[in-house]
Design a protein around this motif. Sequence first.
Motif, PDB file in Angstrom:
ATOM      1  N   UNK A 134      -0.629  -4.654 -42.929  1.00 24.15           N
ATOM      2  CA  UNK A 134       0.538  -5.443 -42.554  1.00 24.15           C
ATOM      3  C   UNK A 134       1.474  -5.771 -43.694  1.00 24.15           C
ATOM      4  N   UNK A 135       1.116  -5.393 -44.906  1.00 24.26           N
ATOM      5  CA  UNK A 135       1.965  -5.684 -46.067  1.00 24.26           C
ATOM      6  C   UNK A 135       2.305  -4.376 -46.777  1.00 24.26           C
ATOM      7  N   UNK A 179       5.608  -7.069 -49.053  1.00 21.18           N
ATOM      8  CA  UNK A 179       6.232  -7.912 -48.033  1.00 21.18           C
ATOM      9  C   UNK A 179       5.615  -7.613 -46.677  1.00 21.18           C
ATOM     10  N   UNK A 180       5.737  -8.565 -45.783  1.00 26.03           N
ATOM     11  CA  UNK A 180       5.200  -8.400 -44.439  1.00 26.03           C
ATOM     12  C   UNK A 180       5.956  -7.281 -43.727  1.00 26.03           C
ATOM     13  N   UNK A 181       5.207  -6.476 -42.990  1.00 25.68           N
ATOM     14  CA  UNK A 181       5.806  -5.332 -42.300  1.00 25.68           C
ATOM     15  C   UNK A 181       6.715  -5.780 -41.156  1.00 25.68           C
ATOM     16  N   UNK A 235       2.655 -12.662 -29.398  1.00 27.70           N
ATOM     17  CA  UNK A 235       3.197 -11.391 -28.904  1.00 27.70           C
ATOM     18  C   UNK A 235       4.714 -11.378 -28.994  1.00 27.70           C
ATOM     19  N   UNK A 236       5.340 -12.449 -28.521  1.00 28.77           N
ATOM     20  CA  UNK A 236       6.806 -12.510 -28.564  1.00 28.77           C
ATOM     21  C   UNK A 236       7.329 -12.524 -30.004  1.00 28.77           C
ATOM     22  N   UNK A 237       6.691 -13.288 -30.867  1.00 26.34           N
ATOM     23  CA  UNK A 237       7.125 -13.411 -32.256  1.00 26.34           C
ATOM     24  C   UNK A 237       6.992 -12.078 -32.998  1.00 26.34           C
ATOM     25  N   UNK A 238       5.835 -11.454 -32.887  1.00 20.63           N
ATOM     26  CA  UNK A 238       5.616 -10.185 -33.585  1.00 20.63           C
ATOM     27  C   UNK A 238       6.509  -9.075 -33.036  1.00 20.63           C
ATOM     28  N   UNK A 239       6.694  -9.058 -31.722  1.00 21.26           N
ATOM     29  CA  UNK A 239       7.567  -8.034 -31.121  1.00 21.26           C
ATOM     30  C   UNK A 239       9.006  -8.204 -31.604  1.00 21.26           C
ATOM     31  N   UNK A 240       9.479  -9.448 -31.619  1.00 22.23           N
ATOM     32  CA  UNK A 240      10.847  -9.713 -32.065  1.00 22.23           C
ATOM     33  C   UNK A 240      11.047  -9.318 -33.522  1.00 22.23           C
ATOM     34  N   UNK A 258      10.743   2.760 -45.753  1.00 26.30           N
ATOM     35  CA  UNK A 258      11.213   4.137 -45.538  1.00 26.30           C
ATOM     36  C   UNK A 258      10.091   5.111 -45.212  1.00 26.30           C
ATOM     37  N   UNK A 259       8.883   4.847 -45.656  1.00 26.35           N
ATOM     38  CA  UNK A 259       7.755   5.737 -45.386  1.00 26.35           C
ATOM     39  C   UNK A 259       7.102   5.440 -44.028  1.00 26.35           C
ATOM     40  N   UNK A 260       7.600   4.418 -43.365  1.00 23.73           N
ATOM     41  CA  UNK A 260       7.060   4.009 -42.062  1.00 23.73           C
ATOM     42  C   UNK A 260       5.557   3.691 -42.146  1.00 23.73           C
ATOM     43  N   UNK A 261       5.195   3.050 -43.232  1.00 24.06           N
ATOM     44  CA  UNK A 261       3.790   2.684 -43.444  1.00 24.06           C
ATOM     45  C   UNK A 261       3.408   1.512 -42.543  1.00 24.06           C
ATOM     46  N   UNK A 262       2.195   1.560 -42.049  1.00 24.69           N
ATOM     47  CA  UNK A 262       1.671   0.448 -41.259  1.00 24.69           C
ATOM     48  C   UNK A 262       2.268   0.309 -39.876  1.00 24.69           C
ATOM     49  N   UNK A 263       3.022   1.304 -39.411  1.00 23.08           N
ATOM     50  CA  UNK A 263       3.640   1.192 -38.085  1.00 23.08           C
ATOM     51  C   UNK A 263       2.582   1.131 -36.994  1.00 23.08           C
ATOM     52  N   UNK A 264       1.527   1.939 -37.131  1.00 24.49           N
ATOM     53  CA  UNK A 264       0.461   1.925 -36.120  1.00 24.49           C
ATOM     54  C   UNK A 264      -0.267   0.582 -36.105  1.00 24.49           C
ATOM     55  N   UNK A 265      -0.464   0.017 -37.285  1.00 19.49           N
ATOM     56  CA  UNK A 265      -1.128  -1.290 -37.357  1.00 19.49           C
ATOM     57  C   UNK A 265      -0.270  -2.374 -36.715  1.00 19.49           C
ATOM     58  N   UNK A 266       1.043  -2.310 -36.939  1.00 17.85           N
ATOM     59  CA  UNK A 266       1.942  -3.295 -36.340  1.00 17.85           C
ATOM     60  C   UNK A 266       1.936  -3.169 -34.819  1.00 17.85           C
ATOM     61  N   UNK A 267       1.970  -1.936 -34.327  1.00 12.88           N
ATOM     62  CA  UNK A 267       1.939  -1.733 -32.870  1.00 12.88           C
ATOM     63  C   UNK A 267       0.602  -2.185 -32.282  1.00 12.88           C
ATOM     64  N   UNK A 268      -0.480  -1.947 -33.027  1.00 11.58           N
ATOM     65  CA  UNK A 268      -1.797  -2.383 -32.546  1.00 11.58           C
ATOM     66  C   UNK A 268      -1.858  -3.903 -32.468  1.00 11.58           C
ATOM     67  N   UNK A 269      -1.337  -4.598 -33.473  1.00 11.28           N
ATOM     68  CA  UNK A 269      -1.345  -6.057 -33.454  1.00 11.28           C
ATOM     69  C   UNK A 269      -0.532  -6.590 -32.278  1.00 11.28           C
TER      70      UNK A 269
END
Length: 200
Positions: free
Chosen positions: A14-15, A25-27, A90-95, A106-117
């Motif tokens: 997530x960072x 920084x937070x993703x 859910x609302x906060x993280x989605x927003x 730019x490397x789109x790192x952690x995108x899967x983790x963010x979607x999983x959360x």
Amino acid sequence: IFSIVVFGSIVNEGYVNRPDESEEHCIFNRNRNACNYGITVGVLAFLSCLLYLALDAYFPQISSVKDRKKAVLSDIGVSAFWAFLSFVGFCFLTNQWQASKEEDNPMNEGADAARAAITFSFFSIFTWAGQAFLAYQRFRLGADSALFSQDYMDPSQDSGMPYAPYTNEEDATDAVGTYQQPPPADAYDTETQGYQTQNY
């Protein structure tokens, strides 16, 4: 399990940081509050699950009816509370995920983790709400029966049958007629005729 996925995803991936930065920084839109909220809610929800799992195992040994009612009512309240916090998460993280800028990652790192959360925060809403509903049904069942009584035993489950079976008056007269006839009125007189007392 859902709470583990939520906080585990954020803690592990997530960072992130840009190549020109040393600080992570937070993703979620570089908003540290979003990551902190997800981690805090996930960890506390997991601990709550462990606590109520232990309470469910201990529940049959609670002898006080008031304590049993308090345990079930607290299960309702805590489950409803966590369902609400999961909805907020859910609302906060989605927003914050939608507001994230591509140049921040730019490397789109952690995108899967963010979607999983986000996904498991959504699933947590329904699991906590379902748990609150089941606890409410348990409370209603206990209020309508003797669930909260330590001494309650279902008579149909007891092979000793401590209570006599119910019979109505018609069954009682049929039973007398079927099994045994009452003795005739003069039976006692005929028995006593052969017995004589002697005086000394």
